[in-house]
Design an enzyme around this catalytic site. Structure first.
Site, short mmCIF file in Angstrom:
data_model
loop_
_atom_site.label_atom_id
_atom_site.label_comp_id
_atom_site.label_asym_id
_atom_site.label_seq_id
_atom_site.Cartn_x
_atom_site.Cartn_y
_atom_site.Cartn_z
N ASP A 1 -10.15 3.61 2.35
CA ASP A 1 -10.38 3.03 3.68
C ASP A 1 -11.11 3.99 4.62
O ASP A 1 -11.96 3.57 5.40
CB ASP A 1 -9.05 2.60 4.30
CG ASP A 1 -8.50 1.33 3.69
OD1 ASP A 1 -9.29 0.52 3.16
OD2 ASP A 1 -7.27 1.13 3.73
N LYS B 1 0.80 -1.23 0.00
CA LYS B 1 0.00 0.00 0.00
C LYS B 1 0.83 1.28 0.00
O LYS B 1 0.35 2.32 -0.41
CB LYS B 1 -0.95 0.01 1.20
CG LYS B 1 -2.10 -0.97 1.05
CD LYS B 1 -3.09 -0.79 2.18
CE LYS B 1 -4.24 -1.77 2.08
NZ LYS B 1 -5.32 -1.45 3.02
#
Ligand code: ATR
Length: 281
Positions: free
Chosen positions: A102, A65
């Site tokens: 997220d 990520k």
């Protein structure tokens, strides 16, 4: 045929192919979404090969990520703030756009599970200081929650989240603590969020007595297997409002599906029921 997927190493455990597959079937879209394992020593080359092969975009999971961010031509403000990319779109000019969904996923999950949560959330406590904690701290800060406290086994990692978010203009106050300090602050916690794997099937439970939380407190857990963790069960037994973990996973997938397949998928009971079944199996 529109193609998308999730890159990671390992990635076989990812629930994302099942989730996107459900929506592809539901909306009768001619597309596919695959788990795409990429070994660390071939990372950049493998990503380039996917893009040259015509993929519409992909999700990014552990351990990539942050590494993927260096390959982006554009990064959304929220991914920039969080310092991680979990959703990549191949733009019309062939360049790569990196986003992070997220924080959005967490906030949608909380909004849909606990109406009016904000009215009672003066002080939010985040347990853990990994990638999920970072995104959740950002989400709470965007909502102007007055106090955001991060408690972690390794307090330096909690402090690093605050440093990462410090360029943002906000009225929220952020604090970092050692997990062992949490017990004495429990009375003044309005919104408690577990972002560690503690409580997950096969892991130890979170060792925290929540008996002194205010009666208006809200307890949220990002662990989704089991659906009701010991933490959420204790909270329910105390009559507190709770938010479980799987809806965050589902909501964070919505922007990616919409980018790649040009359809905003609805987070309705059908997909929740399906994914609860998948997560439990
Ligand atoms: P993610 O990116 O999904 O949030 P992560 O980066 O592995 O996952 O972060 C998990 C968090 O849970 C970390 O803050 C970790 O604490 P450390 O920073 O001290 O490693 C925390 N965590 C994991 N296992 C734990 C345990 N057994 N006890 C306490 N905290 C734990």
């Amino acid at each position: 045929m529109i193609r998308a997927g999730v890159i990671g190493w390992p990635v076989a455990h990812s629930l994302s192919p099942r989730l996107h597959g459900f929506w592809l079937d539901k909306y009768k879209i001619h597309g596919r979404y695959d788990a795409l394992p990429i070994a660390p020593d071939q990372f950049e080359q493998s990503v380039r090969t996917l893009v040259e092969g015509g993929i519409a975009g992909f999700n990014v999971t552990l351990p990539y990520k942050t590494r993927i961010a260096d390959m982006m031509d554009e990064v959304s403000p929220r991914a920039q703030a969080i310092g991680a990319v979990n959703t990549v779109v191949v733009m019309e000019n062939g360049g790569l756009l990196g986003d992070n969904t997220d924080a959005y996923g967490f906030m949608q999950s909380l909004n849909t599970q606990v109406e009016h949560w904000k009215e009672d959330a003066q002080t939010a406590v985040i347990i853990g200081a990994g990638g999920a904690a970072m995104a959740i701290a950002y989400a709470l800060l965007e909502e102007n929650v007055p106090e955001i406290k991060i408690y972690n086994r390794t307090p330096d990692k909690a402090a690093a989240i605050i440093d990462q978010l410090s360029p943002l203009k906000t009225d929220s106050k952020l604090y970092a603590y050692a997990f062992s300090d949490l017990a004495e602050s429990i009375k003044s916690t309005d919104l408690l969020i577990n972002t560690t794997p503690l409580g997950m099937t096969g892991q130890k439970p979170l060792d925290l007595d929540i008996g002194e939380l205010p009666s208006t407190a809200i307890v949220s857990d990002i662990v989704y297997a089991p659906r009701q963790t010991a933490l959420l069960k204790s909270a329910s037994d105390l009559g507190l409002r709770t938010a479980e973990g799987l809806p965050m996973l589902i909501h964070q997938a919505v922007p990616g599906f919409e980018y790649w397949f040009n359809k905003h998928p609805a987070v309705e009971q059908d997909v929740l029921d399906y994914m609860f079944g998948v997560a439990a199996s």
